[in-house]
Design a protein around this motif. Structure first.
Motif, PDB file in Angstrom:
ATOM      1  N   PHE A  84      24.410  37.957  28.098  1.00 47.21           N
ATOM      2  CA  PHE A  84      25.115  36.967  27.289  1.00 47.21           C
ATOM      3  C   PHE A  84      24.813  35.543  27.739  1.00 47.21           C
ATOM      4  O   PHE A  84      24.807  34.629  26.914  1.00 47.21           O
ATOM      5  CB  PHE A  84      26.621  37.269  27.257  1.00 47.21           C
ATOM      6  N   VAL A  85      24.542  35.334  29.014  1.00 49.63           N
ATOM      7  CA  VAL A  85      24.086  34.015  29.472  1.00 49.63           C
ATOM      8  C   VAL A  85      22.729  33.704  28.838  1.00 49.63           C
ATOM      9  O   VAL A  85      22.492  32.581  28.374  1.00 49.63           O
ATOM     10  CB  VAL A  85      24.000  33.946  31.015  1.00 49.63           C
ATOM     11  N   ALA A  86      21.856  34.697  28.794  1.00 53.77           N
ATOM     12  CA  ALA A  86      20.535  34.490  28.194  1.00 53.77           C
ATOM     13  C   ALA A  86      20.650  34.173  26.702  1.00 53.77           C
ATOM     14  O   ALA A  86      19.961  33.282  26.193  1.00 53.77           O
ATOM     15  CB  ALA A  86      19.657  35.720  28.414  1.00 53.77           C
ATOM     16  N   TYR A  87      21.525  34.886  25.988  1.00 56.64           N
ATOM     17  CA  TYR A  87      21.752  34.579  24.576  1.00 56.64           C
ATOM     18  C   TYR A  87      22.273  33.150  24.414  1.00 56.64           C
ATOM     19  O   TYR A  87      21.834  32.414  23.538  1.00 56.64           O
ATOM     20  CB  TYR A  87      22.759  35.552  23.970  1.00 56.64           C
ATOM     21  N   SER A  88      23.221  32.768  25.256  1.00 59.06           N
ATOM     22  CA  SER A  88      23.775  31.410  25.193  1.00 59.06           C
ATOM     23  C   SER A  88      22.693  30.371  25.450  1.00 59.06           C
ATOM     24  O   SER A  88      22.592  29.372  24.742  1.00 59.06           O
ATOM     25  CB  SER A  88      24.896  31.234  26.226  1.00 59.06           C
ATOM     26  N   ALA A  89      21.899  30.621  26.469  1.00 58.42           N
ATOM     27  CA  ALA A  89      20.816  29.686  26.814  1.00 58.42           C
ATOM     28  C   ALA A  89      19.815  29.567  25.668  1.00 58.42           C
ATOM     29  O   ALA A  89      19.347  28.460  25.363  1.00 58.42           O
ATOM     30  CB  ALA A  89      20.114  30.145  28.093  1.00 58.42           C
ATOM     31  N   ALA A  90      19.496  30.674  25.023  1.00 61.43           N
ATOM     32  CA  ALA A  90      18.557  30.627  23.895  1.00 61.43           C
ATOM     33  C   ALA A  90      19.089  29.728  22.794  1.00 61.43           C
ATOM     34  O   ALA A  90      18.348  28.894  22.250  1.00 61.43           O
ATOM     35  CB  ALA A  90      18.296  32.035  23.366  1.00 61.43           C
ATOM     36  N   PHE A  91      20.360  29.860  22.458  1.00 66.46           N
ATOM     37  CA  PHE A  91      20.932  29.013  21.410  1.00 66.46           C
ATOM     38  C   PHE A  91      20.967  27.554  21.849  1.00 66.46           C
ATOM     39  O   PHE A  91      20.687  26.658  21.049  1.00 66.46           O
ATOM     40  CB  PHE A  91      22.336  29.486  21.012  1.00 66.46           C
ATOM     41  N   LEU A  92      21.294  27.292  23.107  1.00 65.17           N
ATOM     42  CA  LEU A  92      21.329  25.910  23.585  1.00 65.17           C
ATOM     43  C   LEU A  92      19.942  25.280  23.563  1.00 65.17           C
ATOM     44  O   LEU A  92      19.782  24.143  23.117  1.00 65.17           O
ATOM     45  CB  LEU A  92      21.936  25.851  24.987  1.00 65.17           C
ATOM     46  N   VAL A  93      18.942  25.995  24.017  1.00 67.19           N
ATOM     47  CA  VAL A  93      17.581  25.453  24.049  1.00 67.19           C
ATOM     48  C   VAL A  93      17.085  25.170  22.634  1.00 67.19           C
ATOM     49  O   VAL A  93      16.557  24.096  22.344  1.00 67.19           O
ATOM     50  CB  VAL A  93      16.622  26.406  24.796  1.00 67.19           C
ATOM     51  N   LYS A 102      24.802  15.648  17.191  1.00 64.43           N
ATOM     52  CA  LYS A 102      25.844  16.616  17.573  1.00 64.43           C
ATOM     53  C   LYS A 102      25.282  18.034  17.652  1.00 64.43           C
ATOM     54  O   LYS A 102      25.794  18.957  17.020  1.00 64.43           O
ATOM     55  CB  LYS A 102      27.015  16.556  16.596  1.00 64.43           C
ATOM     56  N   PRO A 103      24.222  18.223  18.429  1.00 64.59           N
ATOM     57  CA  PRO A 103      23.526  19.508  18.425  1.00 64.59           C
ATOM     58  C   PRO A 103      24.383  20.672  18.931  1.00 64.59           C
ATOM     59  O   PRO A 103      24.201  21.790  18.472  1.00 64.59           O
ATOM     60  CB  PRO A 103      22.328  19.271  19.340  1.00 64.59           C
ATOM     61  N   LEU A 104      25.297  20.427  19.846  1.00 63.75           N
ATOM     62  CA  LEU A 104      26.083  21.517  20.414  1.00 63.75           C
ATOM     63  C   LEU A 104      27.023  22.144  19.396  1.00 63.75           C
ATOM     64  O   LEU A 104      27.469  23.274  19.567  1.00 63.75           O
ATOM     65  CB  LEU A 104      26.863  21.038  21.642  1.00 63.75           C
ATOM     66  N   LEU A 105      27.309  21.399  18.332  1.00 62.95           N
ATOM     67  CA  LEU A 105      28.170  21.922  17.278  1.00 62.95           C
ATOM     68  C   LEU A 105      27.377  22.452  16.091  1.00 62.95           C
ATOM     69  O   LEU A 105      27.929  23.140  15.232  1.00 62.95           O
ATOM     70  CB  LEU A 105      29.143  20.829  16.813  1.00 62.95           C
ATOM     71  N   ARG A 106      26.108  22.141  16.031  1.00 67.01           N
ATOM     72  CA  ARG A 106      25.283  22.547  14.894  1.00 67.01           C
ATOM     73  C   ARG A 106      25.040  24.056  14.892  1.00 67.01           C
ATOM     74  O   ARG A 106      25.104  24.708  13.863  1.00 67.01           O
ATOM     75  CB  ARG A 106      23.971  21.788  14.959  1.00 67.01           C
ATOM     76  N   LEU A 107      24.736  24.605  16.057  1.00 71.13           N
ATOM     77  CA  LEU A 107      24.627  26.051  16.251  1.00 71.13           C
ATOM     78  C   LEU A 107      25.592  26.426  17.380  1.00 71.13           C
ATOM     79  O   LEU A 107      25.204  26.511  18.538  1.00 71.13           O
ATOM     80  CB  LEU A 107      23.193  26.464  16.619  1.00 71.13           C
ATOM     81  N   PRO A 108      26.862  26.643  17.046  1.00 67.20           N
ATOM     82  CA  PRO A 108      27.884  26.838  18.082  1.00 67.20           C
ATOM     83  C   PRO A 108      27.964  28.253  18.645  1.00 67.20           C
ATOM     84  O   PRO A 108      28.895  28.562  19.388  1.00 67.20           O
ATOM     85  CB  PRO A 108      29.172  26.489  17.340  1.00 67.20           C
ATOM     86  N   GLN A 109      27.007  29.102  18.341  1.00 61.95           N
ATOM     87  CA  GLN A 109      27.070  30.483  18.796  1.00 61.95           C
ATOM     88  C   GLN A 109      27.207  30.595  20.310  1.00 61.95           C
ATOM     89  O   GLN A 109      27.857  31.522  20.809  1.00 61.95           O
ATOM     90  CB  GLN A 109      25.835  31.265  18.321  1.00 61.95           C
ATOM     91  N   TRP A 110      26.610  29.667  21.028  1.00 65.12           N
ATOM     92  CA  TRP A 110      26.691  29.704  22.482  1.00 65.12           C
ATOM     93  C   TRP A 110      28.134  29.642  22.968  1.00 65.12           C
ATOM     94  O   TRP A 110      28.467  30.212  24.008  1.00 65.12           O
ATOM     95  CB  TRP A 110      25.855  28.566  23.093  1.00 65.12           C
ATOM     96  N   LEU A 112      30.626  31.111  21.652  1.00 61.15           N
ATOM     97  CA  LEU A 112      31.196  32.450  21.532  1.00 61.15           C
ATOM     98  C   LEU A 112      30.603  33.401  22.567  1.00 61.15           C
ATOM     99  O   LEU A 112      31.282  34.311  23.047  1.00 61.15           O
ATOM    100  CB  LEU A 112      30.924  33.005  20.128  1.00 61.15           C
ATOM    101  N   LEU A 113      29.346  33.214  22.885  1.00 62.75           N
ATOM    102  CA  LEU A 113      28.640  34.119  23.788  1.00 62.75           C
ATOM    103  C   LEU A 113      28.972  33.869  25.259  1.00 62.75           C
ATOM    104  O   LEU A 113      29.127  34.820  26.034  1.00 62.75           O
ATOM    105  CB  LEU A 113      27.136  33.980  23.564  1.00 62.75           C
ATOM    106  N   LEU A 114      29.091  32.626  25.640  1.00 56.19           N
ATOM    107  CA  LEU A 114      29.314  32.293  27.049  1.00 56.19           C
ATOM    108  C   LEU A 114      30.627  32.841  27.614  1.00 56.19           C
ATOM    109  O   LEU A 114      30.637  33.344  28.743  1.00 56.19           O
ATOM    110  CB  LEU A 114      29.208  30.774  27.245  1.00 56.19           C
ATOM    111  N   PRO A 115      31.744  32.827  26.879  1.00 61.75           N
ATOM    112  CA  PRO A 115      32.972  33.413  27.429  1.00 61.75           C
ATOM    113  C   PRO A 115      32.859  34.908  27.736  1.00 61.75           C
ATOM    114  O   PRO A 115      33.505  35.400  28.670  1.00 61.75           O
ATOM    115  CB  PRO A 115      34.014  33.159  26.344  1.00 61.75           C
ATOM    116  N   VAL A 116      32.033  35.622  26.993  1.00 61.50           N
ATOM    117  CA  VAL A 116      31.818  37.037  27.303  1.00 61.50           C
ATOM    118  C   VAL A 116      31.149  37.151  28.674  1.00 61.50           C
ATOM    119  O   VAL A 116      31.563  37.959  29.514  1.00 61.50           O
ATOM    120  CB  VAL A 116      30.965  37.734  26.222  1.00 61.50           C
TER     121      VAL A 116
END
Length: 125
Positions: A84-93, A102-110, A112-116
């Motif tokens: 889940f860290v890797a998924y979060s990192a992929a979305f952030l990158v 406002k890129p952090l809000l454009r694809l906010p999936q990270w 949701l993934l990071l708390p897991v």
């Protein structure tokens, strides 16, 4: 019972549900209706389904881990956390590389993934 694993599992189940429902509506339907050539379009469609299964299985594994002390459970939880860290990192990158405002809000999936990942890691400590 491991409350951290249960929290991670329930959160992952919520992420899976959001992925399946909202992702189907907002991502998959437009993708399938778009002008992308047939082969890459179908590959992306299959990958979306693979991620759906992956998220659901991760949720089930974390809930299963939460119910009793399982041999090797901490190692499994660390693997899921890393996943889940890797998924979060992929979305952030991908988001940061797009150069959007406002890129952090454009694809906010990270978000949701990071708390897991955090909950699974906390349960494994």
């Amino acid at each position: 019972m491991n409350g951290w694993f249960l929290t991670a599992g329930i959160t992952a189940a919520g992420v899976a549900a959001i992925h399946i429902i909202a992702g189907g509506r907002d991502v998959v339907r437009p993708l399938l209706a778009g002008d992308v050539p047939a082969e890459p379009r179908r590959v992306l469609h299959a990958v979306w389904h693979m991620v759906s299964v992956d998220l659901a299985l991760a949720a089930a594994a974390l809930i299963w881990l939460s119910l009793a002390d399982r041999p090797g459970g901490d190692a499994m939880a660390w693997l899921i956390a890393a996943h889940f860290v890797a998924y979060s990192a992929a979305f952030l990158v991908v988001t940061l590389a797009a150069g959007w405002s406002k890129p952090l809000l454009r694809l906010p999936q990270w978000m949701l993934l990071l708390p897991v990942a955090v909950s699974a890691a906390a349960g494994a400590v």
